[in-house]
Design a protein around this motif. Sequence first.
Motif: not given
Length: 87
Positions: A9-10, A30, A36, A76-78, A72, A12, A74, A28, A33
């Motif tokens: 997990s990252i 976790d 998408t 900015t992970n927003h 997603r 997001t 990629s 934000t 990843e």
Amino acid sequence: MQININCKSIPTSFDVVCSNCEWTGVATLDYPENVTTLSVGGEINFTHDDETPKCPQCSVGYIYGKSGTYKRNSATNHMDRIGDYKE
């Protein structure tokens, strides 16, 4: 219902709004990843310790993400909302 996806997990981010006033913000969390895209036909509800966070502006409404299709970014992970939910 709770769904667990077991993978890396990252952090997001998601755009969120208040159910009572015009406040908007970013949450934000976790998030897996490898997820998408996400399509949601209802609200995206966020909880912390089994409680729904209250709006920091009005303290009455709850914070949620709008129904729709998200992808997603990629860089900015927003999770960008790219359209309405379609069945």
